[in-house]
Design a protein around this motif. Sequence first.
Motif, PDB file in Angstrom:
ATOM      1  N   VAL A  57      80.940  34.771  58.241  1.00 17.88           N
ATOM      2  CA  VAL A  57      81.683  34.584  59.487  1.00 17.88           C
ATOM      3  C   VAL A  57      81.136  33.366  60.231  1.00 17.88           C
ATOM      4  O   VAL A  57      79.931  33.127  60.261  1.00 17.88           O
ATOM      5  CB  VAL A  57      81.565  35.858  60.363  1.00 17.88           C
ATOM      6  CG1 VAL A  57      82.144  35.630  61.739  1.00 17.88           C
ATOM      7  CG2 VAL A  57      82.254  37.022  59.671  1.00 17.88           C
ATOM      8  N   PHE A  58      82.037  32.591  60.855  1.00 17.42           N
ATOM      9  CA  PHE A  58      81.682  31.386  61.596  1.00 17.42           C
ATOM     10  C   PHE A  58      82.461  31.358  62.903  1.00 17.42           C
ATOM     11  O   PHE A  58      83.632  31.743  62.939  1.00 17.42           O
ATOM     12  CB  PHE A  58      82.042  30.162  60.745  1.00 17.42           C
ATOM     13  CG  PHE A  58      81.730  28.840  61.377  1.00 17.42           C
ATOM     14  CD1 PHE A  58      80.444  28.336  61.361  1.00 17.42           C
ATOM     15  CD2 PHE A  58      82.727  28.093  61.970  1.00 17.42           C
ATOM     16  CE1 PHE A  58      80.159  27.104  61.938  1.00 17.42           C
ATOM     17  CE2 PHE A  58      82.458  26.860  62.546  1.00 17.42           C
ATOM     18  CZ  PHE A  58      81.168  26.370  62.527  1.00 17.42           C
ATOM     19  N   ASN A  59      81.823  30.942  63.980  1.00 17.66           N
ATOM     20  CA  ASN A  59      82.457  30.707  65.282  1.00 17.66           C
ATOM     21  C   ASN A  59      83.106  31.970  65.862  1.00 17.66           C
ATOM     22  O   ASN A  59      84.261  31.957  66.268  1.00 17.66           O
ATOM     23  CB  ASN A  59      83.471  29.566  65.178  1.00 17.66           C
ATOM     24  CG  ASN A  59      83.765  28.936  66.518  1.00 17.66           C
ATOM     25  OD1 ASN A  59      82.944  28.972  67.420  1.00 17.66           O
ATOM     26  ND2 ASN A  59      84.936  28.368  66.660  1.00 17.66           N
ATOM     27  N   PHE A  60      82.343  33.035  65.941  1.00 18.76           N
ATOM     28  CA  PHE A  60      82.814  34.322  66.451  1.00 18.76           C
ATOM     29  C   PHE A  60      82.964  34.257  67.972  1.00 18.76           C
ATOM     30  O   PHE A  60      82.056  33.821  68.662  1.00 18.76           O
ATOM     31  CB  PHE A  60      81.802  35.406  66.070  1.00 18.76           C
ATOM     32  CG  PHE A  60      82.204  36.785  66.450  1.00 18.76           C
ATOM     33  CD1 PHE A  60      82.990  37.535  65.608  1.00 18.76           C
ATOM     34  CD2 PHE A  60      81.797  37.339  67.646  1.00 18.76           C
ATOM     35  CE1 PHE A  60      83.370  38.819  65.943  1.00 18.76           C
ATOM     36  CE2 PHE A  60      82.166  38.618  68.003  1.00 18.76           C
ATOM     37  CZ  PHE A  60      82.958  39.364  67.143  1.00 18.76           C
ATOM     38  N   LYS A  61      84.133  34.699  68.491  1.00 17.77           N
ATOM     39  CA  LYS A  61      84.389  34.705  69.932  1.00 17.77           C
ATOM     40  C   LYS A  61      85.058  36.014  70.329  1.00 17.77           C
ATOM     41  O   LYS A  61      85.866  36.558  69.576  1.00 17.77           O
ATOM     42  CB  LYS A  61      85.320  33.563  70.328  1.00 17.77           C
ATOM     43  CG  LYS A  61      84.731  32.192  70.119  1.00 17.77           C
ATOM     44  CD  LYS A  61      85.720  31.125  70.514  1.00 17.77           C
ATOM     45  CE  LYS A  61      85.141  29.759  70.209  1.00 17.77           C
ATOM     46  NZ  LYS A  61      86.101  28.695  70.464  1.00 17.77           N
ATOM     47  N   VAL A  62      84.742  36.504  71.519  1.00 16.58           N
ATOM     48  CA  VAL A  62      85.415  37.662  72.100  1.00 16.58           C
ATOM     49  C   VAL A  62      86.235  37.149  73.273  1.00 16.58           C
ATOM     50  O   VAL A  62      85.694  36.523  74.186  1.00 16.58           O
ATOM     51  CB  VAL A  62      84.407  38.729  72.582  1.00 16.58           C
ATOM     52  CG1 VAL A  62      85.134  39.897  73.225  1.00 16.58           C
ATOM     53  CG2 VAL A  62      83.521  39.199  71.437  1.00 16.58           C
ATOM     54  N   LYS A  63      87.555  37.396  73.234  1.00 17.39           N
ATOM     55  CA  LYS A  63      88.445  36.912  74.289  1.00 17.39           C
ATOM     56  C   LYS A  63      89.119  38.101  74.967  1.00 17.39           C
ATOM     57  O   LYS A  63      89.398  39.106  74.309  1.00 17.39           O
ATOM     58  CB  LYS A  63      89.491  35.985  73.701  1.00 17.39           C
ATOM     59  CG  LYS A  63      88.855  34.762  73.049  1.00 17.39           C
ATOM     60  CD  LYS A  63      89.827  33.671  72.865  1.00 17.39           C
ATOM     61  CE  LYS A  63      89.075  32.444  72.372  1.00 17.39           C
ATOM     62  NZ  LYS A  63      89.821  31.239  72.585  1.00 17.39           N
ATOM     63  N   PRO A  64      89.389  37.997  76.262  1.00 18.82           N
ATOM     64  CA  PRO A  64      90.062  39.101  76.966  1.00 18.82           C
ATOM     65  C   PRO A  64      91.516  39.242  76.509  1.00 18.82           C
ATOM     66  O   PRO A  64      92.159  38.252  76.146  1.00 18.82           O
ATOM     67  CB  PRO A  64      89.989  38.697  78.434  1.00 18.82           C
ATOM     68  CG  PRO A  64      89.796  37.216  78.420  1.00 18.82           C
ATOM     69  CD  PRO A  64      89.085  36.881  77.144  1.00 18.82           C
ATOM     70  N   GLY A  65      92.006  40.465  76.514  1.00 17.89           N
ATOM     71  CA  GLY A  65      93.395  40.723  76.124  1.00 17.89           C
ATOM     72  C   GLY A  65      93.543  40.804  74.623  1.00 17.89           C
ATOM     73  O   GLY A  65      92.584  40.610  73.876  1.00 17.89           O
ATOM     74  N   TRP A  66      94.751  41.128  74.175  1.00 22.52           N
ATOM     75  CA  TRP A  66      95.029  41.235  72.739  1.00 22.52           C
ATOM     76  C   TRP A  66      95.810  40.025  72.252  1.00 22.52           C
ATOM     77  O   TRP A  66      96.678  39.519  72.945  1.00 22.52           O
ATOM     78  CB  TRP A  66      95.814  42.509  72.448  1.00 22.52           C
ATOM     79  CG  TRP A  66      94.957  43.737  72.436  1.00 22.52           C
ATOM     80  CD1 TRP A  66      93.617  43.795  72.506  1.00 22.52           C
ATOM     81  CD2 TRP A  66      95.413  45.080  72.343  1.00 22.52           C
ATOM     82  NE1 TRP A  66      93.188  45.094  72.472  1.00 22.52           N
ATOM     83  CE2 TRP A  66      94.278  45.919  72.364  1.00 22.52           C
ATOM     84  CE3 TRP A  66      96.654  45.677  72.246  1.00 22.52           C
ATOM     85  CZ2 TRP A  66      94.363  47.292  72.271  1.00 22.52           C
ATOM     86  CZ3 TRP A  66      96.746  47.044  72.169  1.00 22.52           C
ATOM     87  CH2 TRP A  66      95.607  47.854  72.186  1.00 22.52           C
ATOM     88  N   SER A  67      95.521  39.573  71.055  1.00 21.60           N
ATOM     89  CA  SER A  67      96.216  38.457  70.447  1.00 21.60           C
ATOM     90  C   SER A  67      97.341  38.914  69.505  1.00 21.60           C
ATOM     91  O   SER A  67      98.249  38.162  69.225  1.00 21.60           O
ATOM     92  CB  SER A  67      95.239  37.586  69.649  1.00 21.60           C
ATOM     93  OG  SER A  67      94.283  37.033  70.513  1.00 21.60           O
ATOM     94  N   ASN A  68      97.224  40.126  68.979  1.00 20.04           N
ATOM     95  CA  ASN A  68      98.208  40.652  68.018  1.00 20.04           C
ATOM     96  C   ASN A  68      99.079  41.698  68.686  1.00 20.04           C
ATOM     97  O   ASN A  68      98.788  42.876  68.646  1.00 20.04           O
ATOM     98  CB  ASN A  68      97.486  41.295  66.824  1.00 20.04           C
ATOM     99  CG  ASN A  68      96.623  40.313  66.092  1.00 20.04           C
ATOM    100  OD1 ASN A  68      97.102  39.299  65.654  1.00 20.04           O
ATOM    101  ND2 ASN A  68      95.351  40.620  65.959  1.00 20.04           N
TER     102      ASN A  68
END
Length: 58
Positions: A46-57
């Motif tokens: 895994v590379f460049n792991f980020k947690v973002k608010p809200g859902w993308s899918n």
Amino acid sequence: MRVSNKALLEKLREAEPGVWNKVYKDGWVGSDKVSLHYFESASGKVFNFKVKPGWSNQ
């Protein structure tokens, strides 16, 4: 989804040659919806792991 950005793909292949995919996974942190974004190689690196608010899918 496969990585189509050639410059980024070259950088990822420096870490590990082969196929890389961009991954979006939705989940929960407590009661908050979050989306995990990262690049994953065929072997699971895994590379460049980020947690973002809200859902993308959705």
